[in-house]
Design a protein around this motif. Structure first.
Motif, short mmCIF file in Angstrom:
data_model
loop_
_atom_site.label_atom_id
_atom_site.label_comp_id
_atom_site.label_asym_id
_atom_site.label_seq_id
_atom_site.Cartn_x
_atom_site.Cartn_y
_atom_site.Cartn_z
N PHE A 111 0.82 -1.21 0.00
CA PHE A 111 0.00 0.00 0.00
C PHE A 111 0.85 1.26 0.00
N ALA A 112 1.97 1.23 0.72
CA ALA A 112 2.83 2.42 0.81
C ALA A 112 3.44 2.76 -0.54
N ARG A 113 3.60 1.78 -1.40
CA ARG A 113 4.15 2.03 -2.74
C ARG A 113 3.07 2.40 -3.75
N ALA A 114 1.83 2.43 -3.31
CA ALA A 114 0.71 2.75 -4.20
C ALA A 114 0.25 4.18 -3.97
N THR A 115 -0.32 4.77 -4.99
CA THR A 115 -1.00 6.05 -4.80
C THR A 115 -2.29 5.79 -4.05
N THR A 116 -2.93 6.86 -3.57
CA THR A 116 -4.20 6.70 -2.85
C THR A 116 -5.24 6.00 -3.71
N ARG A 117 -5.31 6.39 -4.98
CA ARG A 117 -6.28 5.78 -5.88
C ARG A 117 -5.98 4.29 -6.12
#
Length: 399
Positions: A111-117
């Motif tokens: 999740f930390a490597r992902a954008t909010t979307r």
């Protein structure tokens, strides 16, 4: 598309598909995206757009999603489909003491490597709540369009393979030649055909005026494959449970056929013929130790209701009446599901009442001219069960 496909590109496609109501527009957008995937990404991309992951739920629920929230998300998209899939493989492989903490750590890092979307998309995907309109049926047509193949051919291959994700890579890479691999084969279990509910016998007979009625047993669905003296038993999900069901193996070895693929139900019956409770049958069916002891105290019976292959003939596309005739010619009568062919509602009701009186959960009502549709919940099979109502109080919920 050059280089690895970003998760962001798939999320964009999913969003655009969800924004359009037109089926043709959805298919065109999905097909365009699929054409740009590398061979290694097709299985991943098709699964995600169909609302599932290749690994299944992998023990991920609302609480794990909540506990895995990162301190911050990245601003620029960098996650690739392959990286997401690799992380989900690691999460699925976590087991034993400390596995919950391991899953939480791995998911939080993802999740930390992902954008909010992207994180929002992943959370809905992992919880099985993705609603972008690109589910299995639409993905079949999109794969067909991307591979320039008839949708009917792709659909049949997907039914045999148990889903479009298993078919997409070969369809896109090899076209019709790739689809030809998805023929019915012994010891490659097919997805089972499923039934739709009917309100009662009157409703079912109105929808299928000339029907075959069969007992609906509250047991374990099995698919049995025979080639000579080699007999294997599979669950509805394709797991090999031959070792747990020696009674079924012995029964099918008596068949008058060199090769068979049979669809049926395994059930534990009491000496008077009444069924044990479902949980008792499942405990017996799932037992891998002390099988001979259990076989003596709670033997398994098997009743077959369909035949998908006999000797040199694949039968899935033939009418149900033809398939039952082929099965009747091959099996001892005691292995056949009790059955009544009728157009009379009164006779059907009496058959249903008798099934209930014997302790079974109801009847199946089947069209005589219908093909076998692997993996489909078809209107040509209807189930009529006794209705039970319960008043329940929610005591707790996990969110």
């Amino acid at each position: 598309m050059t280089g690895p496909t970003l998760l962001a590109d798939l999320v964009d496609t999913s969003q655009r598909v969800g924004e359009h109501a037109g089926r043709r527009t959805k298919i065109a957008r999905l097909a365009d995206f699929l054409r740009r995937l590398s061979p290694e990404e097709i299985d991943i991309g098709v699964s995600y757009l169909a609302g599932v992951t290749r690994q299944g739920r992998s023990g991920i629920g609302y609480a794990l999603i909540r506990d895995a929230q990162p301190a911050a998300n990245v601003e620029v998209s960098e996650l690739t489909l392959a990286e997401v899939d690799a992380t989900l493989d690691q999460i699925a492989g976590a087991s034993g003491r400390g596995s919950i903490a391991d899953r939480t750590r791995l998911l939080s890092a993802l999740f930390a490597r992902a954008t909010t979307r992207e994180q929002e998309f992943l959370a809905r995907l992992l919880l099985g709540e993705l609603r972008q309109g690109a589910l299995e049926g639409l993905m079949i047509e999109a794969v067909a369009a991307a591979a320039d193949l008839p949708a009917a051919n792709v659909r049949r291959a997907a039914m045999i393979a148990g889903g479009i994700a298993s078919v997409a890579s070969l369809a896109l890479a090899e076209g019709a030649a790739g689809l030809s691999r998805f023929a019915i084969a012994l010891f490659q279990p097919l997805a089972p055909m499923l039934a739709q509910p009917a309100d009662d016998i009157t409703d079912a007979m109105a929808r299928i005026p000339m029907a075959a009625l069969e007992w609906k047993l509250d047991g374990a669905r099995v698919q049995v494959h025979k080639s000579g003296d080699d007999v294997r038993v599979y669950t509805r999900t394709g797991n090999d449970v031959t070792a747990a069901a020696p009674e079924i193996v012995s029964a099918v070895l008596r068949a008058q056929a060199q090769s068979l693929i049979l669809d049926g139900e395994a059930i534990a019956l009491k000496p008077n013929g009444a069924p044990y409770a479902f949980q008792d049958t499942m405990r017996r069916f799932g037992r891998m130790l002390d099988i001979e002891v259990m076989r003596a105290t709670m033997p398994l019976s098997v009743f077959f209701f369909d035949c998908l292959h006999r000797d040199e003939s694949d039968l899935v596309s033939t009418p149900a009446a033809t398939r039952f005739e082929a099965m009747t010619a091959a099996l001892p009568s005691e292995l056949l599901i009790p059955r009544l062919v009728t157009s009379e509602t009164s006779a059907a009701q009496a058959f249903y009442d008798d099934a209930l009186g014997r302790g079974h959960e109801g009847v199946m009502v089947k069209a005589l001219d219908a093909p076998y549709e692997p993996g489909a919940r078809s209107a040509t099979w209807l189930k009529v069960k006794r209705i039970h109502t319960l008043d329940l109080v929610v005591l707790a919920a996990e969110w």
